[in-house]
Design an enzyme around this catalytic site. Structure first.
Site, PDB file in Angstrom:
ATOM      1  N   HIS A  10      40.499  34.691  37.038  1.00 41.61           N
ATOM      2  CA  HIS A  10      39.594  34.829  37.673  1.00 41.61           C
ATOM      3  C   HIS A  10      38.352  33.264  37.068  1.00 41.61           C
ATOM      4  CE1 HIS A  10      35.073  35.508  38.647  1.00 41.61           C
ATOM      5  NE2 HIS A  10      35.620  37.002  39.601  1.00 41.61           N
ATOM      6  N   SER A  67      37.319  37.515  46.174  1.00 41.64           N
ATOM      7  CA  SER A  67      36.288  38.758  45.459  1.00 41.64           C
ATOM      8  C   SER A  67      35.057  38.504  45.555  1.00 41.64           C
ATOM      9  CB  SER A  67      36.713  38.585  44.230  1.00 41.64           C
ATOM     10  OG  SER A  67      36.549  38.066  43.016  1.00 41.64           O
ATOM     11  N   GLU A 150      37.446  48.008  44.690  1.00 41.00           N
ATOM     12  CA  GLU A 150      37.337  48.737  42.752  1.00 41.00           C
ATOM     13  C   GLU A 150      36.313  48.941  42.487  1.00 41.00           C
ATOM     14  OE1 GLU A 150      36.378  45.099  39.436  1.00 41.00           O
ATOM     15  OE2 GLU A 150      36.244  44.116  41.402  1.00 41.00           O
ATOM     16  N   HIS A 209      42.655  43.556  37.590  1.00 38.16           N
ATOM     17  CA  HIS A 209      42.193  42.797  36.781  1.00 38.16           C
ATOM     18  C   HIS A 209      41.646  43.253  35.366  1.00 38.16           C
ATOM     19  CE1 HIS A 209      38.040  42.007  39.688  1.00 38.16           C
ATOM     20  NE2 HIS A 209      39.340  41.253  39.295  1.00 38.16           N
ATOM     21  N   GLU A 244      40.187  38.357  34.055  1.00 34.71           N
ATOM     22  CA  GLU A 244      38.712  38.683  34.049  1.00 34.71           C
ATOM     23  C   GLU A 244      37.959  38.837  32.846  1.00 34.71           C
ATOM     24  OE1 GLU A 244      35.915  40.106  37.499  1.00 34.71           O
ATOM     25  OE2 GLU A 244      36.540  41.659  36.389  1.00 34.71           O
TER      26      GLU A 244
END
Length: 292
Positions: A10, A67, A150, A209, A244
């Site tokens: 990320h 995202s 998500e 993630h 992440e």
């Protein structure tokens, strides 16, 4: 032959500034650390030039994903049509940004606001979310883009908190280009086990993630990463696995407050990126070794 997952990171590991210079530094650092892709939060295209991002990605030879997380003011579950319209515009803009930088995936909290709800979920709110996402999914499909839904923990949405709920939501959505986006931080809170989440997601699982139980450095919390790698290998998962993790020393006060990150988790993003990729590769390589 065993196919290894693609590993991503990320962009927020290096902070949330996305000026042209920051994009260049961040994309270059992710590529230098050896990642296959970088996940970039959707920019405000009225204020920033997507071309800067596209050129940096091309220079450094790394693939992008995009995202976002909707907020209270653009919640597509809301009974307020103005809020839903703002949410639909944000989602539309994220798809456009992805297309402009060559990304084929837009994921995150795209189905509701990300934040504490003070009311119970309702069928009407769920239907409003589905109606917007059907239009966004069609728009994304026309551009060759997959959406990822998500699910998050109970403190950050009242609608989707488990893989099973998300699969049912995707069934009702009926869009072939929308998959389940699993975040291990949220799943570790809500699921009976990560293995159960993987099993419930089944072939809908399309993006992951890799996030520790406290959102800090992988391997320093309660998640059993060896087991997780083995379970994904058994399930045949070969999609992206994106690191992440955030630290208040890097992302700044406003972002730390927004996600409830009340203490520094690490200090050096470049070191974190390099050692975390080694951590993941080691565990997934071990998971692929047949046992006698």
């Amino acid at each position: 032959m065993t196919v290894a997952p693609r590993f991503g990171i990320h962009a927020g590991v290096w902070g949330f500034d996305w000026s042209a210079d920051a994009a260049e530094r961040t994309i270059g650092a992710a590529a230098a650390a050896g990642y296959d892709l970088i996940e970039i939060p959707a920019i405000d295209r009225a204020r920033s030039d997507a071309g800067d991002t596209a050129r940096a990605l091309d220079r450094h030879g790394i693939a992008p994903a995009v995202s976002l997380a909707l907020g209270t003011d653009d919640d597509i579950t809301s009974a307020d049509s103005a809020r839903r319209d703002r949410g639909e515009r944000r989602l539309t803009d994220a798809v456009a940004f992805a297309s402009e930088i060559g990304a084929t995936f837009v994921g995150g909290v795209v189905f509701s606001a990300m934040g504490r709800y003070l009311e119970l979920p309702t069928p009407a709110a769920r239907d409003r979310s589905l109606a917007v996402l059907r239009r966004i999914a069609a728009l994304a499909e026309a551009r060759g883009i997959t959406l990822g839904v998500e699910y998050v923990n109970r403190y950050e949405s009242n609608l989707l908190n488990t893989a099973a709920q998300t699969v049912a939501f995707l069934d009702d959505l009926g869009a072939p280009n929308v998959l389940l986006h699993l975040d291990t931080f949220h799943a570790a809170i809500e699921e009976t086990s990560l293995a159960a989440a993987i099993d419930a997601a089944g072939d809908r699982l399309g993006y992951i993630h890799a996030s520790e139980s406290h959102r800090g450095r992988l391997g320093t919390g309660t998640i059993d990463w060896d087991r997780f790698a083995a379970d994904l290998h058994t399930a045949g998962y070969t999609g992206p696995i994106t690191v992440e993790t955030f630290s208040s020393t890097v992302i700044g006060d406003a972002a730390a407050i927004d996600i409830g990150l009340w203490r520094p988790m690490w200090a050096d993003p470049d070191e974190l990126a390099t050692t975390t990729l080694h951590f993941l590769r080691t565990r997934f390589a071990a998971a692929a070794i047949p046992t006698l």
